[in-house]
Design a protein around this motif. Structure first.
Motif, PDB file in Angstrom:
ATOM      1  N   UNK A 113       0.793  -1.237   0.000  1.00 50.89           N
ATOM      2  CA  UNK A 113       0.000   0.000   0.000  1.00 50.89           C
ATOM      3  C   UNK A 113       0.823   1.283   0.000  1.00 50.89           C
ATOM      4  N   UNK A 114       2.038   1.234   0.551  1.00 54.33           N
ATOM      5  CA  UNK A 114       2.832   2.468   0.630  1.00 54.33           C
ATOM      6  C   UNK A 114       3.757   2.656  -0.561  1.00 54.33           C
ATOM      7  N   UNK A 115       3.762   1.701  -1.480  1.00 49.61           N
ATOM      8  CA  UNK A 115       4.693   1.763  -2.615  1.00 49.61           C
ATOM      9  C   UNK A 115       4.503   3.040  -3.424  1.00 49.61           C
ATOM     10  N   UNK A 116       3.266   3.466  -3.597  1.00 46.70           N
ATOM     11  CA  UNK A 116       3.002   4.651  -4.424  1.00 46.70           C
ATOM     12  C   UNK A 116       3.639   5.901  -3.806  1.00 46.70           C
ATOM     13  N   UNK A 117       3.581   6.011  -2.476  1.00 49.18           N
ATOM     14  CA  UNK A 117       4.205   7.155  -1.789  1.00 49.18           C
ATOM     15  C   UNK A 117       5.724   7.056  -1.896  1.00 49.18           C
ATOM     16  N   UNK A 118       6.225   5.829  -1.806  1.00 51.48           N
ATOM     17  CA  UNK A 118       7.666   5.584  -1.895  1.00 51.48           C
ATOM     18  C   UNK A 118       8.208   6.027  -3.257  1.00 51.48           C
ATOM     19  N   UNK A 119       7.523   5.659  -4.334  1.00 50.36           N
ATOM     20  CA  UNK A 119       7.988   6.003  -5.678  1.00 50.36           C
ATOM     21  C   UNK A 119       7.942   7.523  -5.885  1.00 50.36           C
ATOM     22  N   UNK A 120       6.892   8.157  -5.396  1.00 44.57           N
ATOM     23  CA  UNK A 120       6.787   9.616  -5.474  1.00 44.57           C
ATOM     24  C   UNK A 120       7.966  10.258  -4.735  1.00 44.57           C
ATOM     25  N   UNK A 121       8.265   9.727  -3.546  1.00 43.43           N
ATOM     26  CA  UNK A 121       9.347  10.284  -2.718  1.00 43.43           C
ATOM     27  C   UNK A 121      10.709  10.061  -3.378  1.00 43.43           C
ATOM     28  N   UNK A 122      10.928   8.867  -3.943  1.00 42.95           N
ATOM     29  CA  UNK A 122      12.211   8.553  -4.599  1.00 42.95           C
ATOM     30  C   UNK A 122      12.490   9.562  -5.712  1.00 42.95           C
ATOM     31  N   UNK A 123      11.460   9.835  -6.520  1.00 46.74           N
ATOM     32  CA  UNK A 123      11.636  10.756  -7.642  1.00 46.74           C
ATOM     33  C   UNK A 123      11.994  12.155  -7.138  1.00 46.74           C
ATOM     34  N   UNK A 124      11.289  12.610  -6.104  1.00 51.21           N
ATOM     35  CA  UNK A 124      11.568  13.946  -5.561  1.00 51.21           C
ATOM     36  C   UNK A 124      12.933  14.013  -4.894  1.00 51.21           C
ATOM     37  N   UNK A 125      13.331  12.934  -4.203  1.00 55.33           N
ATOM     38  CA  UNK A 125      14.609  13.003  -3.484  1.00 55.33           C
ATOM     39  C   UNK A 125      15.783  13.006  -4.462  1.00 55.33           C
ATOM     40  N   UNK A 126      15.621  12.361  -5.630  1.00 53.46           N
ATOM     41  CA  UNK A 126      16.665  12.427  -6.656  1.00 53.46           C
ATOM     42  C   UNK A 126      16.849  13.847  -7.155  1.00 53.46           C
ATOM     43  N   UNK A 127      15.730  14.535  -7.354  1.00 55.99           N
ATOM     44  CA  UNK A 127      15.793  15.941  -7.794  1.00 55.99           C
ATOM     45  C   UNK A 127      16.487  16.782  -6.713  1.00 55.99           C
ATOM     46  N   UNK A 128      16.107  16.558  -5.453  1.00 55.36           N
ATOM     47  CA  UNK A 128      16.722  17.316  -4.353  1.00 55.36           C
ATOM     48  C   UNK A 128      18.232  17.083  -4.330  1.00 55.36           C
ATOM     49  N   UNK A 129      18.658  15.817  -4.472  1.00 57.98           N
ATOM     50  CA  UNK A 129      20.090  15.495  -4.451  1.00 57.98           C
ATOM     51  C   UNK A 129      20.827  16.183  -5.599  1.00 57.98           C
ATOM     52  N   UNK A 130      20.195  16.227  -6.761  1.00 61.67           N
ATOM     53  CA  UNK A 130      20.806  16.863  -7.933  1.00 61.67           C
ATOM     54  C   UNK A 130      20.967  18.366  -7.701  1.00 61.67           C
ATOM     55  N   UNK A 131      19.941  18.994  -7.154  1.00 62.23           N
ATOM     56  CA  UNK A 131      20.000  20.444  -6.880  1.00 62.23           C
ATOM     57  C   UNK A 131      21.090  20.722  -5.831  1.00 62.23           C
TER      58      UNK A 131
END
Length: 196
Positions: A113-131
């Motif tokens: 059930x939490x996979x959808x939140x996890x994938x959303x978070x992974x994508x955002x955290x990659x952007x944060x790391x890049x910035x």
């Protein structure tokens, strides 16, 4: 056009299972060029292998009767993860692709059930790391403001909003095709990068 009520996370969790899977598949599409770039730079990894697994997910979403062994796909995917001892920026982004796709496969193999939140978070955290890597700002509060207001983060948030909005509608084959196109984002990843 009226916005659906509720915050982003509530709306994500309100999706039916196949809508969540479509949301995650679209985010994985957009992450995929990061894996391809890692493979180009290092000669490691197998972008075609990752692509094939994601293609099977789309097939399962659009052809309900499809019988795909996602246990086997998860095993194949695990073999495509960058080596644990590679701590480079590119390897970490490639790992995010594998982890996001693995979360999506978990939902196809059973309840996650939490996979959808996890994938959303992974994508955002990659952007944060890049910035954080490209801006070299030392002050933590200034950096966090910079990340919040950065065009790449704004683009990421807009993209996830657009995918969520598309996933909330009835998902017939045409809608899934459109969602997949949206995810492909003309080959540009969430970091604004393209694999050559």
């Amino acid at each position: 056009m009226s916005q659906p009520t509720g915050g982003f996370h509530q709306r994500l969790q309100a999706l039916a299972a196949h809508q969540r899977q479509a949301f995650m598949a679209a985010l994985c599409e957009r992450l995929l060029p990061n894996y391809a770039l890692y493979a180009q730079m290092t000669g490691a990894g197998n972008p075609a292998g990752v692509r094939a697994i994601l293609d099977l997910v789309w097939e399962q979403l659009s052809v309900r009767e499809a019988r795909i062994d996602f246990e086997r796909q998860a095993e194949k995917l695990a073999e495509l993860e960058p080596p644990a001892d590679d701590d480079s920026f590119g390897a970490r982004r490639a790992v995010e692709v594998v982890v996001a796709l693995a979360s999506l496969l978990d939902t196809l193999r059973g309840e996650a059930p939490d996979a959808v939140l996890e994938v959303s978070r992974i994508s955002k955290s990659g952007v944060r790391a890049f910035i954080e890597m490209t801006e070299s700002e030392e002050d933590a509060s200034r950096l966090s403001k910079l990340v919040r207001e950065h065009p790449l983060m704004a683009d990421e948030n807009d993209f996830q909003d657009a995918v969520l909005e598309a996933a909330e509608k009835p998902l017939d084959r045409d809608a899934l095709k459109a969602l997949r196109r949206l995810g492909r984002n003309d080959g540009v990843s969430n970091l604004g990068l393209e694999a050559g």
